[in-house]
Design a protein around this motif. Sequence first.
Motif, PDB file in Angstrom:
ATOM      1  N   UNK A 177       1.012  -1.046  -0.338  1.00 25.73           N
ATOM      2  CA  UNK A 177      -0.123  -0.502   0.290  1.00 25.73           C
ATOM      3  C   UNK A 177       0.517   1.176   0.158  1.00 25.73           C
ATOM      4  N   UNK A 178       1.818   1.347   1.188  1.00 27.35           N
ATOM      5  CA  UNK A 178       2.848   2.740   0.273  1.00 27.35           C
ATOM      6  C   UNK A 178       3.673   3.052  -0.570  1.00 27.35           C
ATOM      7  N   UNK A 179       3.804   1.929  -0.888  1.00 27.15           N
ATOM      8  CA  UNK A 179       4.833   1.559  -2.303  1.00 27.15           C
ATOM      9  C   UNK A 179       3.378   2.200  -3.769  1.00 27.15           C
ATOM     10  N   UNK A 180       2.229   1.945  -3.355  1.00 28.29           N
ATOM     11  CA  UNK A 180       1.109   1.873  -4.150  1.00 28.29           C
ATOM     12  C   UNK A 180       1.257   3.650  -4.670  1.00 28.29           C
ATOM     13  N   UNK A 181       0.607   3.788  -2.773  1.00 31.80           N
ATOM     14  CA  UNK A 181       0.370   5.334  -2.515  1.00 31.80           C
ATOM     15  C   UNK A 181       1.479   6.419  -3.246  1.00 31.80           C
ATOM     16  N   UNK A 182       2.968   6.082  -2.908  1.00 35.04           N
ATOM     17  CA  UNK A 182       4.054   6.977  -3.034  1.00 35.04           C
ATOM     18  C   UNK A 182       4.371   6.963  -4.650  1.00 35.04           C
ATOM     19  N   UNK A 183       3.971   5.531  -5.805  1.00 37.85           N
ATOM     20  CA  UNK A 183       5.254   5.135  -6.807  1.00 37.85           C
ATOM     21  C   UNK A 183       4.406   4.697  -7.585  1.00 37.85           C
ATOM     22  N   UNK A 184       4.450   4.812  -8.859  1.00 38.71           N
ATOM     23  CA  UNK A 184       3.534   4.520  -9.978  1.00 38.71           C
ATOM     24  C   UNK A 184       5.104   4.760 -11.513  1.00 38.71           C
ATOM     25  N   UNK A 185       4.947   3.566 -12.428  1.00 45.64           N
ATOM     26  CA  UNK A 185       4.749   2.200 -11.367  1.00 45.64           C
ATOM     27  C   UNK A 185       5.223   1.505 -10.163  1.00 45.64           C
ATOM     28  N   UNK A 186       4.528   0.662  -9.291  1.00 45.88           N
ATOM     29  CA  UNK A 186       5.008   0.655  -8.180  1.00 45.88           C
ATOM     30  C   UNK A 186       6.222  -0.953  -8.829  1.00 45.88           C
ATOM     31  N   UNK A 187       6.740  -1.251  -7.608  1.00 40.89           N
ATOM     32  CA  UNK A 187       8.577  -1.874  -7.433  1.00 40.89           C
ATOM     33  C   UNK A 187       7.743  -2.473  -6.375  1.00 40.89           C
ATOM     34  N   UNK A 188       9.249  -3.807  -6.256  1.00 39.10           N
ATOM     35  CA  UNK A 188       8.944  -4.466  -4.841  1.00 39.10           C
ATOM     36  C   UNK A 188       9.739  -3.597  -4.023  1.00 39.10           C
ATOM     37  N   UNK A 189       8.738  -3.271  -2.596  1.00 38.32           N
ATOM     38  CA  UNK A 189       9.328  -2.026  -1.677  1.00 38.32           C
ATOM     39  C   UNK A 189      10.067  -2.710  -0.896  1.00 38.32           C
ATOM     40  N   UNK A 190      10.318  -3.727  -0.692  1.00 37.06           N
ATOM     41  CA  UNK A 190      11.337  -4.642   0.520  1.00 37.06           C
ATOM     42  C   UNK A 190      13.025  -5.209  -0.428  1.00 37.06           C
ATOM     43  N   UNK A 191      12.633  -4.762  -1.980  1.00 34.61           N
ATOM     44  CA  UNK A 191      13.990  -5.286  -2.537  1.00 34.61           C
ATOM     45  C   UNK A 191      14.052  -3.944  -3.345  1.00 34.61           C
ATOM     46  N   UNK A 192      14.630  -3.208  -3.668  1.00 30.28           N
ATOM     47  CA  UNK A 192      14.909  -1.834  -4.594  1.00 30.28           C
ATOM     48  C   UNK A 192      15.480  -2.286  -5.614  1.00 30.28           C
ATOM     49  N   UNK A 193      14.102  -1.780  -6.451  1.00 32.28           N
ATOM     50  CA  UNK A 193      14.676  -1.937  -7.630  1.00 32.28           C
ATOM     51  C   UNK A 193      14.234  -3.602  -8.373  1.00 32.28           C
ATOM     52  N   UNK A 194      13.509  -4.070  -7.564  1.00 34.86           N
ATOM     53  CA  UNK A 194      12.505  -5.704  -8.148  1.00 34.86           C
ATOM     54  C   UNK A 194      11.268  -5.263  -8.588  1.00 34.86           C
ATOM     55  N   UNK A 195      10.920  -5.965 -10.247  1.00 31.35           N
ATOM     56  CA  UNK A 195       9.581  -5.621 -11.157  1.00 31.35           C
ATOM     57  C   UNK A 195       8.753  -6.247  -9.822  1.00 31.35           C
ATOM     58  N   UNK A 196       7.789  -5.284  -9.498  1.00 33.77           N
ATOM     59  CA  UNK A 196       6.691  -6.147  -8.801  1.00 33.77           C
ATOM     60  C   UNK A 196       6.090  -6.667  -9.739  1.00 33.77           C
ATOM     61  N   UNK A 197       6.368  -7.871  -9.697  1.00 31.55           N
ATOM     62  CA  UNK A 197       5.039  -9.098 -10.414  1.00 31.55           C
ATOM     63  C   UNK A 197       4.249  -9.021 -10.125  1.00 31.55           C
ATOM     64  N   UNK A 198       3.288  -9.373  -9.576  1.00 29.91           N
ATOM     65  CA  UNK A 198       2.280  -9.723  -8.529  1.00 29.91           C
ATOM     66  C   UNK A 198       1.049  -8.709  -8.471  1.00 29.91           C
ATOM     67  N   UNK A 199      -0.265  -8.980  -8.059  1.00 32.27           N
ATOM     68  CA  UNK A 199      -1.729  -8.875  -8.298  1.00 32.27           C
ATOM     69  C   UNK A 199      -1.728  -7.939  -7.524  1.00 32.27           C
ATOM     70  N   UNK A 200      -1.367  -5.660  -7.935  1.00 36.37           N
ATOM     71  CA  UNK A 200      -1.078  -4.987  -6.558  1.00 36.37           C
ATOM     72  C   UNK A 200      -2.541  -4.351  -7.105  1.00 36.37           C
ATOM     73  N   UNK A 201      -3.323  -4.347  -7.486  1.00 39.04           N
ATOM     74  CA  UNK A 201      -4.636  -3.449  -7.662  1.00 39.04           C
ATOM     75  C   UNK A 201      -5.483  -3.190  -6.787  1.00 39.04           C
ATOM     76  N   UNK A 202      -5.721  -3.743  -6.113  1.00 37.46           N
ATOM     77  CA  UNK A 202      -6.122  -3.523  -4.464  1.00 37.46           C
ATOM     78  C   UNK A 202      -5.260  -3.222  -3.784  1.00 37.46           C
ATOM     79  N   UNK A 203      -4.361  -2.760  -3.608  1.00 40.01           N
ATOM     80  CA  UNK A 203      -3.459  -2.028  -2.680  1.00 40.01           C
ATOM     81  C   UNK A 203      -3.779  -0.319  -3.495  1.00 40.01           C
ATOM     82  N   UNK A 204      -4.229  -0.326  -4.331  1.00 33.87           N
ATOM     83  CA  UNK A 204      -4.509   1.299  -5.809  1.00 33.87           C
ATOM     84  C   UNK A 204      -4.958   1.280  -4.519  1.00 33.87           C
TER      85      UNK A 204
END
Length: 709
Positions: A177-204
């Motif tokens: 949620x914090x990642x999608x709140x502050x960044x777009x497109x989102x990445x993996x917040x706990x591994x800098x630069x890692x692609x967020x290959x995940x279902x993330x629309x609920x966090x939007x």
Amino acid sequence: MTFVTRLLARPVAKGWGRSGWVPAALVFAGAVAVFLWCGVSVRDVAAFVAYVGGAVALPGTLVWRALAGGGRSPAEDVAAGLALGYAIEVLAYIPARAVGAPLLVLVPPVVVIGIFVAVPGLRRHWRGDRSGERMPGWCAWALAGVVGYLIIWSTIHLYRVPVTAAYVDMPYHLALVGEVKNHMPPTMPTVLGERLAYHWFVYADLAATSWVTGIEPVTLVYRLSTLPMTAAMVVLVAAIGRRAGGWWGAGVAAVGVAYFLFGPVLHEDVVFPTRSMFTAWASPTQTFGALLFAPVVLLLVGGRRPWAVLGVLLLALTGAKATFLPLLLAGLVVVMAVQAVRRGPWREWVGPAAMTSGCLLIAHVVVFGRGAHGTVVAPFATMRDLWGVVAGVGMPELASVSAVPLLVLTVVHLFCLACVWGGVAGLGRRVLEPPVLLLLGMGLAGIGAVVVLGHPAASQLYFLEGVRPYLSIAAVCGALAAWRPAVPGGMVALGAGGALLAWVVEVPGGPLVRVVVPYLVLGVAAAVVAWRRRHVLAVVALLAGYAVPASAWEVVGHVLPDEDRRERLIPAGARAAGRWLREHSAPGDVVATDLHCRYPQWRTCDSRHHWVSGFSERRVLVEGWAYAESTQSRTELFVTSYLGVPFADPARLAANDAVFRAPSAENVQHLAQKYGVKWLFTGLNPKLGRFAQLRFRNGTSAVYRIPER
């Protein structure tokens, strides 16, 4: 069916007993009381209700009524409208956040409401279709009871649980949620630069809600957000059951099967998965995706094709929970194939199939970057996991287990599924109806996925959970199709006998014998009943009876306190330290931490550690990597656990940890110059104070700022 219809059609009580608004109001009041009791402020509850009701559900309901024709009750309209409103909100928030103006997410609801106020021809949609059928009062009370049960379950296991002791994945959801709140497109917040290959629309959705209302993400994740989704899903399952079964009793029965009937458990700690719907807050992606998917099925089962509504919902599903798209496509293909063979009107299903295929391609390429996030073709992977429990076999020996016991366990698993959804055997000629074919096609695809696919975290089971409501609806329709007025007493007796048999059957012997033979006994008993009674409902009643003891235990167990099992793995001062860091840093600042493992004392690192990013809403150089694509894709099934897979970039991890283990001016500046790290988040580490500025400290946590050079 006529006898039962007349019985349930009688008014439960005069006046308020017939109204669906009374149970809805009671559930709403109960939910508000629970949230206030669990520490949510009056201001936050009011803001949440105003936003979800006024900016999501209201415009969604108006658009649903205008484009989809409305439903058979206000509850159905609001539930489907809430799902559509969520889809519109998410698709609006993504570009709004991308241009740096997240509050632009309010433009669509304002425009929709303005149009429906200003255009005379659209004003009727504020009232809905008053000439249509209304949900009976007894049905509304039954559904309110289900939602009330889910509120009690959530209160015991989440709402009243301290944030520091909640379910292991909650910090992960908070970090996203914090990642999608502050960044777009989102990445993996706990591994800098890692692609967020995940279902993330609920966090939007949660990020948009936080921006508009000012509610803290932690309050949304741990308290408020999933309850409206869960409640609306109950109503939509009943509505689809009403469409497919022809009366509201079918809808209520489908809800009962979907939420409260599980496969028989005849051996301690060995559960053949029939996948509970009780993942509402534990997996918000599943809950959100299921809600967006239900109106799609409702439209297709009802024979309506409002292309704009279908397009918005399917497009939102690409990032909400894309696993629903192949399930839908499988169901549509089954419908088209059977219709083509029967020379029926199969072409009307081509449009939805094409839209689904296009959205599936978008999900694969755009959302997941052509990655599978660890999902692979691995026949019998689910049963291989179960065999590890049955026989006490661990990794890597589990990878070389013979196929024989796996095949046997798969047959038992299918038998357990038949105990829950055996009613489909009574469909008869109804099995050729397109709506029923759609439900069965999706159901078979979900079962097939569990048998054929594997995932390091057993996420293939979400395919089965995804089709649970629709298999339940098909089973209820089958039972109704086979119903005869003379059989109720006998069915009750058979069901009770089956429950008793499932409760007492026990066989000594080796692991496979102890597990399989009790199910074999039940299967033989069902075969004898089928031979003697020669009526499908007799077998269905007996099979359902087998499931009753385990189901009762499961349902009761979810509303029993579990205080003794709660792990308090997050330090008491962690939240305050994370909030201080959020308030004193910029969204683009990078944080480094030496906190990676949930259990630091273990020899292998359980890297499901996400609360530094979750509480601070900042990207971390390396925190937890268990759910990263780079970890899941490197996990070899049944050889090693994904929790034991080391970090993908050892050099980065070594440079990161050196700063905390043996700090020096050189290694601190190395993090700053190479990776852009500005902040260090750790426990109490006095040595760091010589090379970085201590900015915050409490009893458990400390935050340092790397000086600029």
